[in-house]
Design an enzyme around this catalytic site. Structure first.
Site, PDB file in Angstrom:
ATOM      1  N   ASP A 290       0.864  -1.170   0.000  1.00  0.00           N
ATOM      2  CA  ASP A 290       0.000   0.000   0.000  1.00  0.00           C
ATOM      3  C   ASP A 290       0.912   1.235   0.000  1.00  0.00           C
ATOM      4  OD1 ASP A 290      -3.210   0.573   1.637  1.00  0.00           O
ATOM      5  OD2 ASP A 290      -2.123   1.715   0.111  1.00  0.00           O
TER       6      ASP A 290
HETATM    7  C1  GLC Z   1      -4.321   4.218  -0.223  1.00  0.00           C
HETATM    8  C2  GLC Z   1      -5.218   3.070   0.160  1.00  0.00           C
HETATM    9  C3  GLC Z   1      -5.316   2.008  -0.890  1.00  0.00           C
HETATM   10  C4  GLC Z   1      -5.169   2.637  -2.261  1.00  0.00           C
HETATM   11  C5  GLC Z   1      -3.752   3.157  -2.373  1.00  0.00           C
HETATM   12  C6  GLC Z   1      -3.499   3.867  -3.699  1.00  0.00           C
HETATM   13  O1  GLC Z   1      -3.611   4.679   0.885  1.00  0.00           O
HETATM   14  O2  GLC Z   1      -4.978   2.430   1.408  1.00  0.00           O
HETATM   15  O3  GLC Z   1      -6.581   1.365  -0.712  1.00  0.00           O
HETATM   16  O4  GLC Z   1      -5.410   1.673  -3.268  1.00  0.00           O
HETATM   17  O5  GLC Z   1      -3.426   4.053  -1.312  1.00  0.00           O
HETATM   18  O6  GLC Z   1      -4.287   5.006  -3.790  1.00  0.00           O
END
Ligand code: GLC
Length: 749
Positions: A290
């Protein structure tokens, strides 16, 4: 003869240098098997080129408020992936051209985006979609989203989110499919099939990404990003099954989660990332971290610095690093020092390349640059979004049949949501625009045109203490036949980093409701939220309550069609509505305590929820008949105990059982009914929840007609359980099969 040997010699030389018959490298040969192409390309790559494939930056204006960071200005041509923030394919193609023409091997970039509930055509939030109990509709919605995203140059969505969640204080409950394991698993599979289709290389498909692996929904007290306490038993019986279903459905990728799992952060958790995902489930795609989650291992107290964080995440099984650039910075040194094995690097790069080959990116690196009008908001997509909104809204109360609104000439439409567009979309709205939304006011005006006069009064804001609009609202209600109040939470009050200490609706809205109620007219409440909300003080003031969630761009039409009776509500809750915040966590599939009666319950409030999981009303009535079980070989039959049958059917663990129940529509209007099939294993070494949803089916039952719903039971799949090592088993003994309040027993021998 000489010619033959010459030909053979040339063929041998080409094979040795990895060229196909046409003389081009095998990895460029679309007819060659993917694994041969992966191997050939990997063999040509330098260490730097390999490491660049394991990185993701952003491209375009990043609008995700929780993910703002310094964007890389001069993006290298060899970057593996980019999160793409663009409304069309122009910027994406320009960057792809740089990769294809300026990088030594011309490896295409993989462009990702958060396509969570639509891309430009915004659908109801996923939690609402689960309340439709219509997996095929969800699959079609995801396919429509994939079409729009792919046309804009997105190859990969960070979706579906399948975090089982039981704490509505956690804002991210809106992104998943609720509190139940089986529900999340079924909708996970539907979403993966929708995004990826049957052929990932097809033009209108995109790679799926199961997230957030795993157990993010257990965030303590509903606070986002915080540690969780998850036993191996609960990991296996609650949080992993939806991901296993997604892997079985062929999901190309997964995203490791932010949170700490009982001491080991998910992003450095080798058990789930490698032992379970790769070794036990055989997943051959890749895991992306993430946002900045690798670096956050430092803040979580697991890594002393970026180098150690990169080593821990990579060796645990995270192949791609999202935006914190630690892999590019530290992998060369970690390899040099023997802390990261080159074999694992090659495996990681192979996984990324494999997905790029399967997507057909080498053959079709560019998206066609089409006008917006030909890719966005197509009638078929918009129609699907409206259908989904109709099927996901839940009728919670309908006192005295005040709904549907027939023969009303004057409607007072009141509340902060009555004419809002933005808040109908919810959070994670990709390229969605408020301007595309049909508001509730617009929807009702269209639906009741020529039938009723509608007066719109805001009355108050979503929160605050400005009561200056109350008088107009009360006056409008007094001069109407019915008041429709549109209350609830703002669209951005749920989603990432949107934890709330209470699930109440702001008191100013409750005061407005009470004031309007004093006008003495019937009150219909439309509740909008991205999470279960506390309605226990509101419920007595409303004659009817329709939960609309954040219903997307055609929410206004959908609600209007239900209020007018043109559509019959069919939604049922995929997440329990607590009586109050104090009850949280409260969910249907809990285990029993050792006490009964007044022991172990609250002394100050009731201990049952306001609305149970699976609850939802219709404008018609359904009557359930007998629930009967028959063994596949016809040797036995058990019917529900209500009917007095007490002959318990005995079935060998390998046998199959057919459960069936009839449902009759005894009301005056056609309606969809969802039958939820539960099982219960009342006594077992690993104690089980009081009931577990194992199958559901939604079907139209015409007025006066009767339908038979079937559940084909496979004892291991449907009656079995899983232990703390992930081993599935089925105990001998008594099992209860339940549906529609009926119960039938069988014995596995
Ligand atoms: C965010 C979220 C995740 C998302 C990623 C990209 O922090 O936790 O669900 O897909 O970053 O935006």
């Amino acid at each position: 003869m000489k010619t033959k040997w010459t030909f053979f010699a040339i063929a041998l030389i080409m094979a040795l240098c990895g060229c196909s018959d046409g003389g081009s490298p095998v990895y460029r040969d679309a007819s060659a098997p993917v694994e041969k192409r992966v191997k050939d390309l990997l063999g040509r790559m330098t260490l730097e080129e390999k490491i660049m494939q394991l990185n993701q930056y952003t491209l375009g204006r990043n609008t995700v408020e929780n993910n703002l960071g310094e964007a890389v200005r001069d993006i290298p041509a060899g970057i593996g992936s980019l999160i793409y923030f663009g409304d069309d394919a122009v910027l994406r193609n320009a960057m792809q051209k740089k990769a294809m023409e300026e990088s030594r091997l011309g490896i295409p970039i993989l462009f990702g985006h958060d396509v969570i509930h639509g891309y430009r055509t915004i659908f109801p939030i996923p939690l609402a979609q689960a309340c439709s109990w219509n997996p095929d509709l969800v699959r079609r919605g995801c396919a429509a989203a994939a079409c729009e995203a792919a046309a804009c140059g997105v190859d990969w969505t960070f979706s579906p989110m399948v975090d089982v969640a039981r704490d509505p204080r956690w804002g991210r409950v809106m992104e998943g499919y609720g509190e139940d394991v089986h529900t999340n698993a079924v909708f996970c599979e539907a979403a993966v099939k929708g995004y990826q289709g049957d052929d990932l290389s097809a033009e209108n498909t995109i790679a799926a990404c199961l997230k957030h692996y795993a157990g993010y929904g257990a965030s303590e007290a509903g606070r986002d990003y915080v540690p969780t306490e998850i036993s191996d038993q609960t990991l296996w019986d609650t949080y992993l099954p939806p991901f296993e279903a997604g892997v079985k459905a062929g999901a190309a990728t997964l995203m490791s989660a932010f949170h700490n799992i009982s001491g080991t952060p998910a992003t450095a958790n080798r058990y789930i990332l490698t032992e379970v995902l790769k070794e036990k489930w055989g997943h051959d795609g890749f895991v992306v971290s993430d946002w900045d989650a690798v670096r956050q291992l430092i803040l979580q107290g697991m890594a002393e610095d970026g180098k150690e964080a990169a080593m821990l995440a990579f060796t645990a099984g995270v192949e791609m690093d999202m935006v914190d650039d630690l892999y590019t910075k530290w992998l060369p040194e970690l390899i040099e020092e023997g802390l990261v094995d080159m074999k694992q690097v090659d495996d990681a790069v192979s996984r990324v390349l494999r997905i790029k080959f399967r997507l057909g990116l080498f053959e079709r690196p560019y998206a066609e640059e089409l006008p917006e009008s030909s890719i966005y908001l197509q009638p078929s997509s918009v129609g699907l979004a409206e259908r989904m909104a109709v099927e996901s809204m839940v009728l919670l109360k309908n006192e005295g049949g005040v709904l549907p609104l027939e023969n009303v000439g004057r409607i007072a439409l009141i509340g902060p949501l009555a004419d809002s567009k933005e808040d109908m979309l919810g959070n994670w709205t990709a390229r969605g625009r408020a301007g595309d939304v049909v508001s509730i006011a617009e929807g009702l005006a269209a639906e009741f045109a020529g039938k009723a006069r509608i007066r719109v009064v805001k009355g108050c804001d979503f929160d605050g203490d400005d009561r200056s609009g109350f008088a107009d609202a009360v006056s409008a209600a007094a001069n109407s036949d019915v008041a429709v109040l549109c209350l609830g939470h703002k669209g951005k009050w749920s989603g990432e980093n949107c934890s709330r200490s209470t699930i109440e609706i702001p008191s100013i809205q409750e005061e407005l409701l009470a004031a309007v109620k004093s006008a003495g007219k019937p009150v219909v409440l439309a509740v909008s939220a991205g999470r279960p909300v506390d309605l226990h003080r509101i419920e007595p003031l409303a004659d009817a309550i329709m939960l609309i969630w954040h219903p997307g761009i055609r929410g206004g039409n959908a609600l209007a069609s239900l209020l007018s009776g043109r559509e019959n509500p069919s939604g049922k809750l995929a997440m329990t509505f607590p009586y109050s915040t104090g009850q949280i966590p409260i969910y249907y599939n809990r285990r029993n305590s050792g006490r009964r009666g007044t022991q172990g319950i609250y002394k100050d409030i009731r201990s049952t929820p306001l609305y149970e999981f699976g609850y939802g009303l219709s404008y018609t009535e359904f009557e359930y008949g007998e629930l009967c079980l028959t063994a596949e070989d016809g040797s036995g039959r058990s019917c529900d105990m209500v009917s007095g049958e007490n002959e318990v059917m005995k079935v060998p663990a390998g046998g199959k059982i057919t459960a069936e129940i009839t449902v009759k529509n005894t009301g005056g209007r056609d309606g969809y009914e969802t039958v939820h099939w539960y099982i219960c294993d009342p006594y077992s070494r690993i104690t089980r929840p009081v009931r577990e949803l194992k199958h559901f089916e939604k079907r139209m039952v015409s007025s006066g007609e009767e339908e038979t719903f079937i559940f084909e039971i496979d004892p291991l799949r449907d009656l079995g359980f899983v232990d703390s090592a992930g081993k599935r088993y089925v105990d001998k003994g008594t099992y209860r099969i339940m549906a529609g309040g009926r119960v039938a027993e069988l014995e596995i021998i």
